[in-house]
Design a protein around this motif. Structure first.
Motif, mmCIF file in Angstrom:
data_model
loop_
_atom_site.group_PDB
_atom_site.id
_atom_site.type_symbol
_atom_site.label_atom_id
_atom_site.label_comp_id
_atom_site.label_asym_id
_atom_site.label_seq_id
_atom_site.Cartn_x
_atom_site.Cartn_y
_atom_site.Cartn_z
ATOM 1 N N ASN A 1 -12.836 3.047 -2.899
ATOM 2 C CA ASN A 1 -11.695 2.512 -3.640
ATOM 3 C C ASN A 1 -10.427 3.103 -3.032
ATOM 4 O O ASN A 1 -10.290 4.324 -2.947
ATOM 5 C CB ASN A 1 -11.832 2.896 -5.127
ATOM 6 N N TYR A 2 -9.501 2.235 -2.600
ATOM 7 C CA TYR A 2 -8.275 2.715 -1.954
ATOM 8 C C TYR A 2 -7.108 1.839 -2.391
ATOM 9 O O TYR A 2 -7.241 0.623 -2.497
ATOM 10 C CB TYR A 2 -8.422 2.655 -0.427
ATOM 11 N N TYR A 3 -6.001 2.463 -2.683
ATOM 12 C CA TYR A 3 -4.795 1.681 -2.954
ATOM 13 C C TYR A 3 -3.602 2.377 -2.306
ATOM 14 O O TYR A 3 -3.582 3.597 -2.146
ATOM 15 C CB TYR A 3 -4.581 1.501 -4.467
ATOM 16 N N THR A 4 -2.624 1.549 -1.928
ATOM 17 C CA THR A 4 -1.423 2.111 -1.310
ATOM 18 C C THR A 4 -0.256 1.148 -1.492
ATOM 19 O O THR A 4 -0.458 -0.063 -1.655
ATOM 20 C CB THR A 4 -1.652 2.384 0.195
ATOM 21 N N SER A 5 0.941 1.693 -1.490
ATOM 22 C CA SER A 5 2.137 0.860 -1.523
ATOM 23 C C SER A 5 2.569 0.570 -0.095
ATOM 24 O O SER A 5 2.578 1.471 0.747
ATOM 25 C CB SER A 5 3.265 1.588 -2.265
ATOM 26 N N ILE A 6 2.925 -0.694 0.152
ATOM 27 C CA ILE A 6 3.429 -1.075 1.480
ATOM 28 C C ILE A 6 4.899 -1.450 1.295
ATOM 29 O O ILE A 6 5.220 -2.561 0.853
ATOM 30 C CB ILE A 6 2.620 -2.247 2.062
ATOM 31 N N GLN A 7 5.765 -0.507 1.603
ATOM 32 C CA GLN A 7 7.187 -0.681 1.316
ATOM 33 C C GLN A 7 7.813 -1.887 2.004
ATOM 34 O O GLN A 7 8.592 -2.610 1.379
ATOM 35 C CB GLN A 7 7.951 0.600 1.693
ATOM 36 N N PRO A 8 7.525 -2.173 3.286
ATOM 37 C CA PRO A 8 8.179 -3.315 3.937
ATOM 38 C C PRO A 8 7.977 -4.645 3.217
ATOM 39 O O PRO A 8 8.839 -5.520 3.282
ATOM 40 C CB PRO A 8 7.539 -3.334 5.335
ATOM 41 N N ILE A 9 6.839 -4.806 2.550
ATOM 42 C CA ILE A 9 6.616 -6.060 1.816
ATOM 43 C C ILE A 9 6.613 -5.813 0.301
ATOM 44 O O ILE A 9 6.218 -6.668 -0.462
ATOM 45 C CB ILE A 9 5.304 -6.751 2.250
ATOM 46 N N LYS A 10 7.078 -4.640 -0.097
ATOM 47 C CA LYS A 10 7.245 -4.272 -1.511
ATOM 48 C C LYS A 10 5.999 -4.620 -2.338
ATOM 49 O O LYS A 10 6.078 -5.209 -3.406
ATOM 50 C CB LYS A 10 8.481 -4.970 -2.086
ATOM 51 N N SER A 11 4.873 -4.241 -1.811
ATOM 52 C CA SER A 11 3.612 -4.631 -2.460
ATOM 53 C C SER A 11 2.643 -3.461 -2.558
ATOM 54 O O SER A 11 2.763 -2.466 -1.845
ATOM 55 C CB SER A 11 2.948 -5.761 -1.663
ATOM 56 N N THR A 12 1.680 -3.643 -3.455
ATOM 57 C CA THR A 12 0.581 -2.692 -3.592
ATOM 58 C C THR A 12 -0.693 -3.348 -3.069
ATOM 59 O O THR A 12 -1.053 -4.450 -3.499
ATOM 60 C CB THR A 12 0.380 -2.292 -5.060
ATOM 61 N N LEU A 13 -1.333 -2.668 -2.160
ATOM 62 C CA LEU A 13 -2.591 -3.159 -1.588
ATOM 63 C C LEU A 13 -3.736 -2.357 -2.187
ATOM 64 O O LEU A 13 -3.659 -1.133 -2.290
ATOM 65 C CB LEU A 13 -2.581 -2.976 -0.069
ATOM 66 N N ARG A 14 -4.783 -3.062 -2.599
ATOM 67 C CA ARG A 14 -5.977 -2.377 -3.113
ATOM 68 C C ARG A 14 -7.205 -2.890 -2.375
ATOM 69 O O ARG A 14 -7.369 -4.109 -2.210
ATOM 70 C CB ARG A 14 -6.133 -2.609 -4.616
ATOM 71 N N ILE A 15 -8.042 -1.974 -1.952
ATOM 72 C CA ILE A 15 -9.298 -2.337 -1.280
ATOM 73 C C ILE A 15 -10.444 -1.644 -2.010
ATOM 74 O O ILE A 15 -10.399 -0.422 -2.225
ATOM 75 C CB ILE A 15 -9.278 -1.915 0.205
ATOM 76 N N ILE A 16 -11.423 -2.422 -2.403
ATOM 77 C CA ILE A 16 -12.578 -1.871 -3.118
ATOM 78 C C ILE A 16 -13.848 -2.423 -2.478
ATOM 79 O O ILE A 16 -13.889 -3.606 -2.119
ATOM 80 C CB ILE A 16 -12.564 -2.262 -4.614
ATOM 81 N N GLY A 17 -14.854 -1.611 -2.349
ATOM 82 C CA GLY A 17 -16.113 -2.089 -1.810
ATOM 83 C C GLY A 17 -17.277 -1.236 -2.283
ATOM 84 O O GLY A 17 -17.090 -0.103 -2.747
ATOM 85 N N GLU A 18 -18.457 -1.790 -2.193
ATOM 86 C CA GLU A 18 -19.650 -1.025 -2.601
ATOM 87 C C GLU A 18 -20.889 -1.609 -1.925
ATOM 88 O O GLU A 18 -20.986 -2.825 -1.747
ATOM 89 C CB GLU A 18 -19.804 -1.069 -4.128
ATOM 90 N N PHE A 19 -21.796 -0.728 -1.563
ATOM 91 C CA PHE A 19 -23.089 -1.129 -1.007
ATOM 92 C C PHE A 19 -24.189 -0.508 -1.862
ATOM 93 O O PHE A 19 -24.104 0.669 -2.220
ATOM 94 C CB PHE A 19 -23.226 -0.636 0.439
ATOM 95 N N ARG A 20 -25.175 -1.310 -2.197
ATOM 96 C CA ARG A 20 -26.300 -0.806 -2.997
ATOM 97 C C ARG A 20 -27.624 -1.175 -2.335
ATOM 98 O O ARG A 20 -27.749 -2.252 -1.761
ATOM 99 C CB ARG A 20 -26.289 -1.430 -4.405
ATOM 100 N N HIS A 21 -28.578 -0.277 -2.491
ATOM 101 C CA HIS A 21 -29.911 -0.538 -1.946
ATOM 102 C C HIS A 21 -30.940 0.041 -2.914
ATOM 103 O O HIS A 21 -30.705 1.077 -3.528
ATOM 104 C CB HIS A 21 -30.067 0.137 -0.573
ATOM 105 N N GLN A 22 -32.051 -0.639 -3.060
ATOM 106 C CA GLN A 22 -33.138 -0.045 -3.842
ATOM 107 C C GLN A 22 -34.462 -0.295 -3.149
ATOM 108 O O GLN A 22 -34.641 -1.282 -2.445
ATOM 109 C CB GLN A 22 -33.154 -0.575 -5.280
#
Lengths: 367, 90
Positions: free
Chosen positions: A241-262
């Motif tokens: 889970n990662y989020y950051t502000s990108i000032q040049p485009i005045k936006s918040t970017l969020r990236i989420i991912g998950e891998f599961r195995h059983q």
């Protein structure tokens, strides 16, 4: 297990006595509040145009003292065409110290981060679940047992931990679901229980990046006394889970991912409708990755409440399972509008390999 | 299995007790963070941060404890966060 519980209880009581606060509640300290979500979903595809799930999910919170806390969530849902009333969780917590909380009851899963956290209506940017992460997928949406959790600081880095013992998954052996699991049973189906944990690292000082590792093991998942009683199940997950502000485009970017195995034990034996026995390699896996962008730093109120999101997910299923045979790939795009910090409108388009292309609209109000 | 589980729980119990007695290893930067900074960092980790003034002081205590448990936030950090959020109600 009885010895374990006895020793664990003794530690619990020892710490309570050491801190001398178990019975130190002053009058008027018992605080109660209700929060939660209300949700409504509309589905449109070639075969269906319908308002479907209407959910009302109040969360009851009691702060009994600085040490004792109870949280419970009920769910009133209409997704199956009738009104269902259920207990989502009822969890009793004892805050031992700065870095340790003990809890017992029915609680949100600590395996991975999606079902216990990002599946919440106002956290999920989509009206549906990623392939392999919803019903019929890998892992529980709720667990019953006890556990410990906390946060440990190491300089600028934080390490979050969860460990638990729960009833765990039940192996299903009926002809339609052979090799699948009931992950959310209220009681255990044999004399064994599952144990597991999640360790998450927040390596950046502003806590904007979280990487979690989860394990769960149960040695016996079949019903007591059956041929499948000693079929084991091992599960692993990695989440990000990662989020950051990108000032040049005045936006918040969020990236989420998950891998599961059983991995299900190789000693599982199932019976076909004609009476013959068979087995199959049962080690499904799934993953999803999601990115969203919100111009939250703009001054224009309308524009800064818009968020766009894209998600891709994949569910690799056992080839020879009655419910397997083909893998599922799903891609969604969503356009969301935030009405409040915990309320939003979602419109999403889903292209999924095992279903019709579908447009979802969802309203989520947090209260 | 039971022995390994007990070992895990014992290690966590011992570590947390040791750290709580002897003080924790927090950097000066982390220790000096304000409630406002911790509010922004910890809430936005999963969801939009609720604005100050959203709840009463008593309810911030309840919500704060709920989130301390849900998001594995330390008591010190959560106290700073709720103190900041309560300050808008004064």
């Amino acid at each position: 297990m009885k010895k374990l519980l006895l020793i664990f209880s003794a530690c619990f009581l020892y710490n309570a006595v050491i801190h001398g606060q178990l019975l130190s509640k002053e009058s008027g300290q018992n605080k109660f509040a209700i929060y939660g979500n209300a949700e409504a979903v509309y589905v449109s595809n070639k075969e269906q145009k319908s308002f479907t799930d209407i959910n009302f999910k109040p969360i009851f919170l009691w702060k009994i003292s600085d040490k004792l806390f109870v949280e419970a969530e009920t769910e009133i849902e209409t997704g199956d065409g009738v009104v269902n009333f259920g207990l989502e969780y009822a969890n009793m917590n004892y805050i031992v110290n700065q870095y340790l909380i003990l809890h017992a009851g029915r609680f949100l899963p600590k395996f991975g981060a999606y079902r216990g956290r990002f599946a919440e209506g106002f956290l999920n940017r989509f009206a549906s679940n990623p392939a392999g992460f919803g019903d019929g997928g890998i892992g529980a949406s709720v667990e019953t047992g006890f556990g410990a959790l906390g946060s440990l600081p190491f300089g600028d880095v934080k390490v979050l931990y969860d460990v638990y013992v729960v009833n765990g998954p039940h192996l299903l052996t009926d002809s339609a679901n052979q090799g699948q699991f009931d992950y959310e049973a209220y009681t255990s189906n044999n004399n064994d229980q599952a144990y597991g944990g999640r360790l998450a690292i927040l390596p950046l000082s502003n806590s904007s990046l979280e990487v979690g590792f989860s394990l769960q093991h149960k040695a016996k998942t079949g019903d007591l006394g059956t041929i499948d009683e000693k079929v084991s199940l091992d599960m692993q997950a990695v989440d990000l889970n990662y989020y950051t502000s990108i000032q040049p485009i005045k936006s918040t970017l969020r990236i989420i991912g998950e891998f599961r195995h059983q991995k299900v034990g190789n000693n599982a034996v199932y019976t076909k409708p004609d009476g013959t026995d068979f087995s199959f390699t049962n080690s499904p896996s799934c993953y999803y990755a999601m990115g969203s962008l919100r111009p939250s730093l703009l001054e224009n109120k309308f524009l800064r409440n818009i968020e766009v999101a894209v998600r891709s997910s994949y569910f690799k299923r056992p080839v020879n399972a009655p419910w397997g045979g083909s893998n599922i790939r799903s891609t969604e795009i969503a356009l969301d509008y935030w009405l409040n910090w915990n309320s939003l409108l979602k419109i999403s388009y889903q292209n999924r390999s095992d279903a019709l292309n579908t447009v979802y609209a969802q309203v989520v109000f947090g209260f | 299995m039971k022995r390994s589980l007990f070992a895990i729980l014992l290690i966590i119990f011992t570590c947390s007790t040791f750290i709580s007695i002897n003080g924790c290893f927090v950097s000066k930067t982390a220790a000096s963070k304000s409630g406002a900074q911790l509010w922004a960092e910890n809430c936005n980790r999963c969801h939009n941060a609720p604005p100050p003034g959203e709840f009463s002081n008593a309810n911030w205590d309840i919500v704060g404890t709920h989130m301390q448990i849900r998001a594995n936030i330390s008591k010190t950090d959560m106290t700073k966060i709720t103190d900041f959020l309560k300050s808008a109600n004064r």
